[in-house]
Design an enzyme around this catalytic site. Structure first.
Site, PDB file in Angstrom:
ATOM      1  N   GLY A  35       4.124  -4.998  -3.486  1.00  0.00           N
ATOM      2  CA  GLY A  35       3.685  -5.182  -2.446  1.00  0.00           C
ATOM      3  C   GLY A  35       2.231  -5.613  -2.079  1.00  0.00           C
ATOM      4  O   GLY A  35       1.468  -5.587  -3.233  1.00  0.00           O
ATOM      5  N   HIS A  47      -0.624  20.385  -4.169  1.00  0.00           N
ATOM      6  CA  HIS A  47      -1.531  20.895  -5.355  1.00  0.00           C
ATOM      7  C   HIS A  47      -2.717  21.707  -4.169  1.00  0.00           C
ATOM      8  O   HIS A  47      -3.467  22.334  -5.041  1.00  0.00           O
ATOM      9  CB  HIS A  47      -2.075  19.649  -5.837  1.00  0.00           C
ATOM     10  N   ASN A  59       5.382   5.738  11.723  1.00  0.00           N
ATOM     11  CA  ASN A  59       6.379   4.594  10.764  1.00  0.00           C
ATOM     12  C   ASN A  59       7.769   4.590  11.341  1.00  0.00           C
ATOM     13  O   ASN A  59       8.346   5.588  11.586  1.00  0.00           O
ATOM     14  CB  ASN A  59       6.280   4.835   9.374  1.00  0.00           C
ATOM     15  N   HIS A 107      -0.345   9.340  12.363  1.00  0.00           N
ATOM     16  CA  HIS A 107       0.478   8.360  11.687  1.00  0.00           C
ATOM     17  C   HIS A 107       1.714   8.180  12.083  1.00  0.00           C
ATOM     18  O   HIS A 107       2.381   9.005  12.761  1.00  0.00           O
ATOM     19  CB  HIS A 107       0.610   8.789  10.119  1.00  0.00           C
TER      20      HIS A 107
END
Length: 323
Positions: free
Chosen positions: A274, A190, A123, A121
């Site tokens: 979006g 979690h 960004n 990933h």
């Protein structure tokens, strides 16, 4: 209306937008080269959101599916404006709640076909926010992180070393800070698990001033291909079978859980109105869940959790091993 106007000077918008679109083109072109002759190609889906929509703006979503190397790869550019910054972006800046905003960025997630090639990933983004009559507040964010299914020390070290080198010119504190930030952010609370071996992550960043903060963000974006493609080239032809494929699909489930439950970028996009199809380009094409899966203690699958999905100083480990 305030939300229809750019919060940045026209020349700034053109400069940042031009860089981001060029970055998207360079990265998608490099992936097509990896696919090779006859391999998959990116579909370019240009979109726009006109007046009357919750957001105004445009973008290009590039998506590759069913490739020889990449089962699904999404790389999106967007430039949007909205009348009100969503809650996911104001938790650390309450004074900007309800202010119009403008955001530009490139975001990508690549899901390889071979389980020995990690998911990645990246960004990079710029956000400007300002109440009417006030000068806009501008900040940058971004980073990259690696999510292997089968761990290799040298891959993690290479990825982290490239991240460090991209940041060193902007202060030796940046890599350690952003590495820790990445470890803390890409954590499935979690599950009490790291999502992967980390990388770097930063948000709400403006401490170097506009020009240097932009230059740092560009350095991160420019470093991506050098951080990831050597790993792809090394692992893409590793033989694998049903066992490795099943484990890959199972671990992809953790990726989906993080993106839908914890990721601020996903929440920002959905809360601000979006484009859903573009926001969810990070989702893998196939995924599986298994109830209370347990792997043998001496297996490569168990090793992933024990040695790789933990917070480690990868560069210190490499230095110690070299001594």
């Amino acid at each position: 209306m305030a939300d229809a106007q750019s919060l940045n000077a026209a020349e700034t918008v053109a400069r940042v937008r031009g860089y981001l679109q060029g970055l998207q083109s360079r990265i998608t072109g490099a992936l097509e080269a990896v696919e090779g002759e006859g391999g998959a190609r990116f579909l370019a889906d240009a979109w726009s959101k006109p007046h009357g929509e919750p957001l105004q703006g445009d973008g290009i979503t590039k998506i590759m599916e069913g490739g020889r190397v990449f089962e699904r790869a999404g790389c999106g550019f967007s430039h949007v404006r909205g009348p009100q910054l969503p809650p996911s972006a104001t938790q650390h800046r309450p004074e900007l709640a309800g202010a119009p905003f403008e955001a530009m960025g490139v975001s990508l997630v690549f899901h390889p076909r071979n389980p020995y090639v990690p998911t990645v990933h990246m960004n990079v983004r710029m956000i400007a926010v300002g109440h009417p009559g006030q000068a806009p507040t501008c900040w940058f964010g971004g980073g990259m992180d690696l999510t292997p299914y089968y761990g290799f020390e040298e891959d993690a070290v290479h990825f982290h070393r490239t991240c460090r080198d991209a940041l060193n010119a902007f202060g030796e504190d940046k890599y350690p800070r952003f590495k820790q930030w990445c470890d803390e952010y890409f954590f499935l609370k979690h599950r009490n698990e790291q999502r992967g071996v980390g990388g770097v992550f930063y948000d709400d960043f403006s401490e170097l001033g506009f020009e240097q903060s932009l230059a740092m963000t560009q350095s991160v974006g420019d470093a991506f291909l050098g951080a990831y493609l050597p790993i792809v080239e090394k692992r893409q032809n590793t033989p694998f079978g049903e066992r490795e494929r099943n484990f890959q699909l199972y671990r992809r489930g953790r990726y989906v859980e993080f993106n839908l439950v914890w990721d601020r970028g996903t929440h920002f996009g959905l809360q601000s109105g979006g484009r859903t199809e573009s926001i969810l380009l990070s989702m893998p094409p196939l995924v599986a869940w298994s109830y209370q899966r347990s792997d043998a203690a001496d297996s490569a699958e168990a090793e992933l959790l024990q040695r790789f999905l933990v917070r480690r100083d990868w560069l210190a480990s490499a230095a110690a091993a070299a001594c």
